[in-house]
Design a protein around this motif. Sequence first.
Motif, PDB file in Angstrom:
ATOM      1  N   VAL A  28       3.799   0.626   2.076  1.00 20.78           N
ATOM      2  CA  VAL A  28       4.194   0.350   3.470  1.00 20.78           C
ATOM      3  C   VAL A  28       3.166  -0.550   4.135  1.00 20.78           C
TER       4      VAL A  28
ATOM      5  N   ALA B 196       3.319  -4.067   2.729  1.00 17.27           N
ATOM      6  CA  ALA B 196       4.417  -4.840   3.321  1.00 17.27           C
ATOM      7  C   ALA B 196       4.017  -5.388   4.684  1.00 17.27           C
TER       8      ALA B 196
ATOM      9  N   ILE C  49       9.216  -4.668   0.024  1.00 14.93           N
ATOM     10  CA  ILE C  49      10.213  -3.767   0.605  1.00 14.93           C
ATOM     11  C   ILE C  49      11.311  -3.416  -0.401  1.00 14.93           C
TER      12      ILE C  49
ATOM     13  N   GLU D 128      12.298   0.404  -0.929  1.00 15.46           N
ATOM     14  CA  GLU D 128      13.682   0.875  -0.905  1.00 15.46           C
ATOM     15  C   GLU D 128      14.052   1.558  -2.223  1.00 15.46           C
TER      16      GLU D 128
ATOM     17  N   TYR E 271      10.272   3.278   5.245  1.00 14.35           N
ATOM     18  CA  TYR E 271       9.475   2.136   5.704  1.00 14.35           C
ATOM     19  C   TYR E 271       9.191   2.277   7.194  1.00 14.35           C
TER      20      TYR E 271
END
Length: 206
Positions: A31, A34, A76, A80, A86
């Motif tokens: 996370v 990202a 991401i 996912e 997220y």
Amino acid sequence: MPIQAIHDFLLCETPDSWVAQAVNMQDVLLVDHANCEKKAASTAMNLMYRYVDNFDLLHKMSRLAREELRHFEQVIEFIEKRGIVYDATINAGRYAAKMRKPVRTFEPAKLVDTLIVGAIIEARSCERFAKLAPHLDEELQKFYLSLLKSESRHFMDYLSLAREAAGEDIAERVQVFLALEKELIESEDDEFRFHSGVPTKLASAV
């Protein structure tokens, strides 16, 4: 660029305690990774808007922004695929904000310092990808190793742009920021993030 060049540039390696925590907190790692990619793209775009007469900067930052956004998309996808929530609102930690504190407020010094900080952040990211990769599953390991080439180029692009903007030797200024970065990486940190320091609960073992 071989990873040795990154090690030669930075003043310290990532502590093993951070690697151990990263392996155990891969959801937070991904996370925050990202979010770092988004911020890296945003930083490049901001530089493009602010310094519109610097064509070398415009070309390099345009490419960098595209690559960072592609990396964001890839991260991401992992988030996912692995069923991780997220949370884009997760706070950024102390690293980047403290790295930018010594940035001077007048030009061209502001640009020079901003580019130096960018170079160091990219170098540290590259170093961490390489150090962390052997401890990850095959899929994530392959992805992190694939980032080394672009991240090392981003490091060199930032550094060359800083030298061009300064028009003089920047070695002394680079050392100012490298010393600060070393302090942040080797000191205790309450929060785990991609660029955090020594985990507080493991600090005594380092």
